[in-house]
Enzyme design. Structure first.
Site, PDB file in Angstrom:
ATOM      1  N   TYR A   1     -20.924 -21.168   8.116  1.00  0.00           N
ATOM      2  CA  TYR A   1     -21.538 -22.003   7.069  1.00  0.00           C
ATOM      3  C   TYR A   1     -21.315 -23.496   7.373  1.00  0.00           C
ATOM      4  O   TYR A   1     -20.211 -23.894   7.774  1.00  0.00           O
ATOM      5  CB  TYR A   1     -20.915 -21.629   5.714  1.00  0.00           C
ATOM      6  CG  TYR A   1     -21.402 -22.462   4.568  1.00  0.00           C
ATOM      7  CD1 TYR A   1     -22.690 -22.298   4.083  1.00  0.00           C
ATOM      8  CD2 TYR A   1     -20.582 -23.409   3.973  1.00  0.00           C
ATOM      9  CE1 TYR A   1     -23.155 -23.070   3.028  1.00  0.00           C
ATOM     10  CE2 TYR A   1     -21.034 -24.175   2.918  1.00  0.00           C
ATOM     11  CZ  TYR A   1     -22.326 -24.006   2.455  1.00  0.00           C
ATOM     12  OH  TYR A   1     -22.770 -24.775   1.409  1.00  0.00           O
TER      13      TYR A   1
ATOM     14  N   ARG B   1      -3.846 -24.904 -15.181  1.00  0.00           N
ATOM     15  CA  ARG B   1      -3.965 -24.990 -13.713  1.00  0.00           C
ATOM     16  C   ARG B   1      -3.179 -23.857 -13.073  1.00  0.00           C
ATOM     17  O   ARG B   1      -3.605 -23.248 -12.104  1.00  0.00           O
ATOM     18  CB  ARG B   1      -3.491 -26.353 -13.186  1.00  0.00           C
ATOM     19  CG  ARG B   1      -3.441 -26.393 -11.661  1.00  0.00           C
ATOM     20  CD  ARG B   1      -3.398 -27.788 -11.029  1.00  0.00           C
ATOM     21  NE  ARG B   1      -2.628 -28.753 -11.789  1.00  0.00           N
ATOM     22  CZ  ARG B   1      -1.291 -28.777 -11.861  1.00  0.00           C
ATOM     23  NH1 ARG B   1      -0.567 -27.908 -11.187  1.00  0.00           N
ATOM     24  NH2 ARG B   1      -0.686 -29.690 -12.587  1.00  0.00           N
TER      25      ARG B   1
ATOM     26  N   LYS C   1     -23.130 -17.791  -5.459  1.00  0.00           N
ATOM     27  CA  LYS C   1     -24.297 -17.057  -4.975  1.00  0.00           C
ATOM     28  C   LYS C   1     -24.424 -15.708  -5.700  1.00  0.00           C
ATOM     29  O   LYS C   1     -24.722 -15.695  -6.876  1.00  0.00           O
ATOM     30  CB  LYS C   1     -24.204 -16.915  -3.448  1.00  0.00           C
ATOM     31  CG  LYS C   1     -23.764 -18.190  -2.723  1.00  0.00           C
ATOM     32  CD  LYS C   1     -24.763 -19.340  -2.826  1.00  0.00           C
ATOM     33  CE  LYS C   1     -24.182 -20.680  -2.390  1.00  0.00           C
ATOM     34  NZ  LYS C   1     -23.599 -20.730  -1.050  1.00  0.00           N
TER      35      LYS C   1
ATOM     36  N   ASP D   1     -15.892 -14.777   5.384  1.00  0.00           N
ATOM     37  CA  ASP D   1     -16.716 -15.307   4.301  1.00  0.00           C
ATOM     38  C   ASP D   1     -17.730 -14.212   3.959  1.00  0.00           C
ATOM     39  O   ASP D   1     -18.647 -13.940   4.721  1.00  0.00           O
ATOM     40  CB  ASP D   1     -17.401 -16.596   4.776  1.00  0.00           C
ATOM     41  CG  ASP D   1     -18.223 -17.264   3.674  1.00  0.00           C
ATOM     42  OD1 ASP D   1     -18.680 -16.552   2.760  1.00  0.00           O
ATOM     43  OD2 ASP D   1     -18.419 -18.490   3.752  1.00  0.00           O
TER      44      ASP D   1
HETATM   45  C1  LIG Z   1     -22.752 -21.640  -0.391  1.00  0.00           C
HETATM   46  C2  LIG Z   1     -21.841 -21.116   0.637  1.00  0.00           C
HETATM   47  C3  LIG Z   1     -20.536 -21.619   0.773  1.00  0.00           C
HETATM   48  C4  LIG Z   1     -20.034 -22.787  -0.048  1.00  0.00           C
HETATM   49  O1  LIG Z   1     -19.892 -22.460  -1.378  1.00  0.00           O
HETATM   50  P1  LIG Z   1     -19.995 -23.547  -2.580  1.00  0.00           P
HETATM   51  O2  LIG Z   1     -19.847 -22.712  -3.785  1.00  0.00           O
HETATM   52  O3  LIG Z   1     -21.349 -24.187  -2.444  1.00  0.00           O
HETATM   53  O4  LIG Z   1     -18.917 -24.530  -2.384  1.00  0.00           O
HETATM   54  C5  LIG Z   1     -19.724 -21.034   1.709  1.00  0.00           C
HETATM   55  N1  LIG Z   1     -20.139 -20.029   2.496  1.00  0.00           N
HETATM   56  C6  LIG Z   1     -21.382 -19.527   2.393  1.00  0.00           C
HETATM   57  C7  LIG Z   1     -21.793 -18.403   3.289  1.00  0.00           C
HETATM   58  C8  LIG Z   1     -22.270 -20.043   1.474  1.00  0.00           C
HETATM   59  O5  LIG Z   1     -23.515 -19.554   1.401  1.00  0.00           O
END
Ligand SMILES: *Cc1c(COP(=O)(O)O)cnc(C)c1O
Length: 378
Positions: A98, A46, A195, A170
């Site tokens: 998001y 961890r 992603k 983000d």
């Molecule tokens: C998918 C997504 C998230 C969240 O991510 P997870 O891996 O699903 O927890 C946050 N911000 C954006 C822009 C996303 O497309």
């Protein structure tokens, strides 16, 4: 080093002990300690794991930061960043953030007496007007989801600095290959590595990258304290994804441009949103702060029935949530990514029931266009 080279030569790609061209998966929870007075570099996974460290170091290099931290999902990464806040703090967030971040702010962090104002972040004056004496964090996303609105990151960073506000971007839609907010003055970058960084729809992960040692210390403390670390195997999958990030995104954004131009000409389409199109209101700003338009676009169909018909009948596109994979994904934001945003709010944002979002994969874009056309004709 050019970016294509950097992706393969971050300095974390070789196993030091054997010379293997792949970082081993250190599938271990704990590490033997020979001298309890001098704990080894790794003592418990961890707190630190060599596979995770390789990924974290690579991401720090790729975002041009000092440190990066890997979390069990994008939301775990975002929650860790929001955990920098304390009771009484105020957050300013882009109104089309998001859906999960919106939910975290309004329904979870809210409980800890952390207040939030949502603003149209494409207008710097709106951000400035929202600043209060207790404003501590500005949370941005550009291009935004799902309307691909562009926010001026340099201007936001400057404004926030004057008011001692931490800026968070983000960067999921762009990946560090196409946009590096830390270089523009932003303090914290977060990713859903699920992603584009993973890129193959087979792993969940999150990244936080910073360029300030003090912030890094706080993020590490939160990572170790809250414990939402990424496991070694998934760290390895992300390390592998990184190696093809450029070739994937180059091909995917070429496909996205083809689709955007094709959709514009179709009579079942009302409007196309893609920062690669010259008529996109944020086009020139986007290209002053990013290196490409990315692989995500959205469009409004003429009529809810048409939008639903497309979502129900596409065959090459997988109708699903998520994006950034090698396979193309079509999503219906009002029922998926933005379902947690109240309908009234969605209306104000322009996220209509006619809107579809596309994440373009590696299929031939002409086949993808025909797939949509066939779905409409059903
Ligand atoms: C998918 C997504 C998230 C969240 O991510 P997870 O891996 O699903 O927890 C946050 N911000 C954006 C822009 C996303 O497309």
């Amino acid at each position: 080093m050019k970016y294509a080279t950097k992706l393969l030569h971050t300095g974390n790609e070789i196993d030091e002990q054997t010379g293997a061209l792949s970082v081993p998966i250190y599938q271990a929870s704990t590490f033997k300690q020979d001298d309890v007075d001098n704990p080894p570099q790794y003592d418990y996974s961890r707190s630190g794991n060599p596979t995770r460290a390789a990924l974290e170091n690579a991401m720090a290099v790729l975002e041009n930061g000092t440190n990066a931290y890997a979390f069990s999902s994008g939301m775990a990464a975002i929650s860790a960043v929001l955990s920098l806040l304390k009771a009484g703090d105020h957050v300013i967030a882009a109104q089309d953030i998001y859906g999960g971040t919106y939910r975290a702010l309004t329904r979870h962090f809210f409980k800890y007496n952390i207040d939030v104002s949502f603003v149209d972040a494409t207008d710097i004056n709106k951000i400035e007007e929202a600043i209060r004496p207790n404003s501590r964090m500005l949370v941005l996303e550009t291009p935004s989801n799902p309307l691909l609105k562009i926010t001026d990151l340099r201007a936001c960073a400057q404004l926030a600095k004057k008011h001692n506000i931490i800026t968070v971007v983000d960067n999921t839609f762009m990946s560090p290959y196409l946009q590096r907010p830390l270089e523009l003055g932003i303090d914290v970058v977060v990713h859903s590595a699920t992603k584009f960084i993973g890129g193959h729809s087979d792993v969940l992960g999150g990244i936080v990258a910073v360029k300030d040692k003090n912030l890094a210390k706080h993020i590490y403390f939160i990572q170790n304290t809250m414990g939402a670390v990424l496991n070694p195997h998934d760290c390895w999958l992300l390390l592998r994804g990184i190696k093809t990030l450029k070739v994937r995104l180059d091909a995917e954004q070429q496909g996205a441009m083809y689709l955007a131009q094709w959709l514009k000409k179709q009579d079942f389409v009302k409007r196309v949103y893609y920062p690669g199109l010259e008529e996109h209101p944020g086009h020139s700003l986007h290209f002053r702060q990013a290196y490409g338009a990315g692989a995500v676009l959205s469009f409004e169909a003429k009529g809810v029935a048409t939008a639903k018909k497309i979502a129900a009948n596409v065959k090459l596109f997988f109708t699903a949530v998520s994006l950034g994979g090698v396979e193309s994904i079509l999503s219906y934001p009002v029922k998926m990514s933005h379902a947690s945003i109240p309908q009234e709010e969605r209306k104000k944002l322009g996220i209509t029931d006619e809107l579809l979002r596309l994440s373009i994969g590696l299929e031939d874009p002409e086949d993808l266009a025909m797939d949509i056309l066939n779905a409409v004709k059903q």
